[in-house]
Design a protein around this motif. Sequence first.
Motif, mmCIF file in Angstrom:
data_model
loop_
_atom_site.group_PDB
_atom_site.id
_atom_site.type_symbol
_atom_site.label_atom_id
_atom_site.label_comp_id
_atom_site.label_asym_id
_atom_site.label_seq_id
_atom_site.Cartn_x
_atom_site.Cartn_y
_atom_site.Cartn_z
ATOM 1 N N SER A 141 0.823 -1.206 0.000
ATOM 2 C CA SER A 141 0.000 0.000 0.000
ATOM 3 C C SER A 141 0.861 1.260 0.000
ATOM 4 O O SER A 141 0.608 2.207 -0.762
ATOM 5 C CB SER A 141 -0.920 -0.015 1.221
ATOM 6 O OG SER A 141 -1.722 1.147 1.258
ATOM 7 N N GLU A 142 1.893 1.260 0.846
ATOM 8 C CA GLU A 142 2.803 2.409 0.908
ATOM 9 C C GLU A 142 3.520 2.607 -0.426
ATOM 10 O O GLU A 142 3.670 3.730 -0.905
ATOM 11 C CB GLU A 142 3.833 2.215 2.028
ATOM 12 C CG GLU A 142 3.269 2.380 3.419
ATOM 13 C CD GLU A 142 2.720 3.779 3.671
ATOM 14 O OE1 GLU A 142 3.410 4.767 3.345
ATOM 15 O OE2 GLU A 142 1.593 3.876 4.184
ATOM 16 N N LYS B 175 1.215 4.139 -3.027
ATOM 17 C CA LYS B 175 1.018 5.577 -2.782
ATOM 18 C C LYS B 175 2.164 6.390 -3.387
ATOM 19 O O LYS B 175 1.957 7.452 -3.954
ATOM 20 C CB LYS B 175 0.934 5.863 -1.280
ATOM 21 C CG LYS B 175 -0.382 5.493 -0.658
ATOM 22 C CD LYS B 175 -0.359 5.813 0.834
ATOM 23 C CE LYS B 175 -1.559 5.196 1.523
ATOM 24 N NZ LYS B 175 -1.441 5.310 2.984
ATOM 25 N N LYS C 90 -0.446 3.647 -8.874
ATOM 26 C CA LYS C 90 -0.973 2.322 -9.219
ATOM 27 C C LYS C 90 -0.682 1.930 -10.671
ATOM 28 O O LYS C 90 -0.556 0.749 -10.985
ATOM 29 C CB LYS C 90 -2.477 2.293 -8.945
ATOM 30 C CG LYS C 90 -3.055 0.926 -8.856
ATOM 31 C CD LYS C 90 -4.494 0.975 -8.373
ATOM 32 C CE LYS C 90 -4.993 -0.406 -8.061
ATOM 33 N NZ LYS C 90 -6.289 -0.391 -7.419
#
Length: 157
Positions: free
Chosen positions: A111-112, A115, A119
């Motif tokens: 996820s990090e 960010k 994506k």
Amino acid sequence: MDEKDAQLREAAEKLALTLSESGMQKTTARVMTALLFSRQEAMTAADLCEELRISSGAVSGAVKQLIPTGIIERVPAPGSRRDHYRFREHAWATLMGNQNALLSSMWDAASEGIKVAGKDSTPGRRLDEMQHFYGFMQREMAALIDKWLEQYDTDKG
């Protein structure tokens, strides 16, 4: 040592060897399997030293590694001031459940990275797959453990 005890000890040592070949420290594997295969409900550090012919420091180190995993636990023994250790009920489910923390960390790392990279970038696409995989594994692992515990308790019934 009677014949059955000798066979249990041999089976324990064989499993300990397999575990050490898979990356577990040899002494830790031997302590774990000694408790797993023991006919006694619990063992003291002295019992483990005697059975495995290892030092109290080696037993202490192994116990310090095994307790946090949920495989073994320290238990009180009435009338004794010595620590007693036993293989924990549902140890395997506890061990696998503890893996969810790793799965969660991997999901968070992905996820990090997404960010930062975005994506649609090359690393973002890789990290998106990673995040989906670990999210799936985390959800499925918890459900599988719950299902196994329910089935096991029913079968033991």
